[in-house]
Scaffold this motif. Structure first.
Motif, PDB file in Angstrom:
ATOM      1  N   UNK A 105     148.967   4.257  73.127  1.00  0.00           N
ATOM      2  CA  UNK A 105     149.713   4.770  74.975  1.00  0.00           C
ATOM      3  C   UNK A 105     150.681   3.528  74.157  1.00  0.00           C
ATOM      4  N   UNK A 106     150.856   2.380  73.350  1.00  0.00           N
ATOM      5  CA  UNK A 106     151.183   1.609  72.588  1.00  0.00           C
ATOM      6  C   UNK A 106     152.743   1.868  72.111  1.00  0.00           C
ATOM      7  N   UNK A 107     152.573   3.123  71.267  1.00  0.00           N
ATOM      8  CA  UNK A 107     153.666   3.569  71.115  1.00  0.00           C
ATOM      9  C   UNK A 107     154.790   4.419  72.219  1.00  0.00           C
ATOM     10  N   UNK A 108     153.632   4.772  72.911  1.00  0.00           N
ATOM     11  CA  UNK A 108     154.198   5.872  74.345  1.00  0.00           C
ATOM     12  C   UNK A 108     155.518   4.811  75.355  1.00  0.00           C
ATOM     13  N   UNK A 164     153.822  19.675  73.751  1.00  0.00           N
ATOM     14  CA  UNK A 164     154.335  20.009  72.330  1.00  0.00           C
ATOM     15  C   UNK A 164     155.082  18.698  71.837  1.00  0.00           C
ATOM     16  N   UNK A 165     155.840  18.373  72.782  1.00  0.00           N
ATOM     17  CA  UNK A 165     157.323  16.955  72.766  1.00  0.00           C
ATOM     18  C   UNK A 165     156.331  16.068  72.220  1.00  0.00           C
ATOM     19  N   UNK A 203     156.122  13.781  68.597  1.00  0.00           N
ATOM     20  CA  UNK A 203     156.764  12.400  68.348  1.00  0.00           C
ATOM     21  C   UNK A 203     155.880  11.102  67.878  1.00  0.00           C
ATOM     22  N   UNK A 204     154.415  11.871  67.856  1.00  0.00           N
ATOM     23  CA  UNK A 204     153.722  10.899  66.860  1.00  0.00           C
ATOM     24  C   UNK A 204     152.748  10.265  68.353  1.00  0.00           C
ATOM     25  N   UNK A 250     163.980  14.288  75.819  1.00  0.00           N
ATOM     26  CA  UNK A 250     165.141  13.104  75.868  1.00  0.00           C
ATOM     27  C   UNK A 250     164.422  12.265  73.729  1.00  0.00           C
ATOM     28  N   UNK A 251     163.410  12.531  73.472  1.00  0.00           N
ATOM     29  CA  UNK A 251     163.580  11.595  72.423  1.00  0.00           C
ATOM     30  C   UNK A 251     163.106  12.349  71.803  1.00  0.00           C
ATOM     31  N   UNK A 252     162.550  13.622  72.090  1.00  0.00           N
ATOM     32  CA  UNK A 252     162.241  14.781  70.974  1.00  0.00           C
ATOM     33  C   UNK A 252     163.451  15.415  70.943  1.00  0.00           C
ATOM     34  N   UNK A 253     163.702  15.795  71.582  1.00  0.00           N
ATOM     35  CA  UNK A 253     165.104  16.902  70.792  1.00  0.00           C
ATOM     36  C   UNK A 253     166.205  16.101  70.069  1.00  0.00           C
ATOM     37  N   UNK A 254     166.370  14.020  70.374  1.00  0.00           N
ATOM     38  CA  UNK A 254     167.212  13.421  69.449  1.00  0.00           C
ATOM     39  C   UNK A 254     166.495  13.459  67.633  1.00  0.00           C
ATOM     40  N   UNK A 255     164.946  13.411  68.152  1.00  0.00           N
ATOM     41  CA  UNK A 255     164.364  13.444  66.545  1.00  0.00           C
ATOM     42  C   UNK A 255     164.670  14.924  65.952  1.00  0.00           C
TER      43      UNK A 255
END
Length: 322
Positions: free
Chosen positions: A290-293, A202-203, A207-208, A142-147
């Motif tokens: 991990x914090x970014x995730x 890949x996604x 997203x970094x 979802x986050x990938x599709x939004x970005x």
């Protein structure tokens, strides 16, 4: 008596008879049908537990919720869960630690003849999802599709949520246009001819995030690490030894075939490849990644998923001594 009441009663009865970890036994509660049993079976069969100073006692449970109840009630010493759950528990005051077990996730699959070439092509389509609305892989996509495409898959597609076997059946029979499932069902779906539209790895990279961040792990208590560090270290070593065995010895898989619920050689091979590909990278977990995730999960999953966690809790990840 309700099912939940029966489970709770069984757990309390078990807790009353369980000895302490001082006898060198590590008691694991895992879902009877879970793929972690392949590793635990390998540990027991080849003596990787006794080689590393403990005896592994595996107790099959009806599901993950029952295992969590047993663990939180003190009836067992170890379960398997994702580190987001462990972070949430630590933020709420529970002293739990996470030993990386697997980074196997998955992706979005579509029929081989689907015209879809990206998640943007899924707009207006029906997606089957195992794991519910708060599934971590679903949140990452979802986050990938939004970005990447400016679309919210949650509102611009129709989702069908269900148990993994039902989602696999719906996907392979064309009842849904795409599907996300637990990794071992995805392996079977690929073996049946479905293709991957996009992987979670890949996604995550786009997203970094770090795809090497292990999502699943063994969960133990902090007091065991303090009082019996040799047992925690032994479990981590036994897990690594079992993974090494399964990565290099086909005979180790042959003995597991009956419990893997495979229909043919294609599924058998796909499950082996998927399991081995999920082996975590040795060494410490990248805490920044991990914090970014965690922040992605908090943004889209909210408190329903992460609870009161606002930052990665200290002491969450166990790192074996070199």
């Amino acid at each position: 008596m309700t099912i939940q009441t029966a489970i709770t009663a069984a757990v309390l009865a078990l807790a009353a008879t369980v000895a302490t970890a001082q006898d060198g036994t590590i008691r694991a509660a895992v879902q009877e049908s879970g793929t972690v049993n392949w590793e635990l079976d390998t540990i027991k069969h080849y003596g990787f537990d006794t080689d590393n100073g403990f005896t592994l006692d595996v107790q099959g449970m009806a599901g993950g919720d029952a295992a969590q109840i047993a663990f939180q009630g003190g009836a067992v010493d170890i379960i398997v869960s994702d580190w987001i759950w462990v972070a949430r528990q630590r933020a709420a005051g529970a002293d739990f630690i996470f030993i990386p077990y697997s980074r196997a996730v998955g992706g979005m699959l579509v029929p081989a003849d689907s015209p879809a070439q990206s998640l943007a092509d899924m707009e207006g389509k029906t997606i089957g999802i195992a794991g519910g609305q708060l599934d971590k892989s679903w949140i990452i996509l979802r986050a990938y599709a939004q970005q990447e495409y400016g679309i919210d898959l949650a509102t611009q597609t129709e989702q069908v949520f269900g148990a993994p076997p039902l989602i696999m059946n719906a996907a392979t029979t064309g009842e849904v246009d795409g599907a996300m499932n637990f990794w071992h069902f995805l392996a079977k779906m690929k073996a049946a001819g479905m293709r991957e539209l996009i992987s979670v790895d890949e996604a995550a990279s786009a997203l970094g995030l770090d795809p090497a961040t292990p999502l699943l792990g063994y969960v133990m208590r902090g007091d065991m690490l303090r009082d019996h560090p040799e047992l925690v270290a032994g479990m981590a070593k036994a897990s690594a030894a079992a993974k090494a065995k399964l990565a290099t010895d086909p005979a180790a898989w042959d003995r597991l075939r009956d419990r893997m619920n495979v229909e043919d050689d294609a599924q058998f091979t796909a499950l082996q490849d998927g399991f081995n590909a999920g082996t975590p990278v040795p060494g410490a977990v990248n805490l920044e990644a991990a914090d970014r995730m965690l922040k992605v999960m908090a943004e889209l999953g909210g408190t329903e998923l992460v609870g009161d966690v606002t930052a990665l809790p200290d002491g969450l990840f166990y790192t074996p001594a070199e």
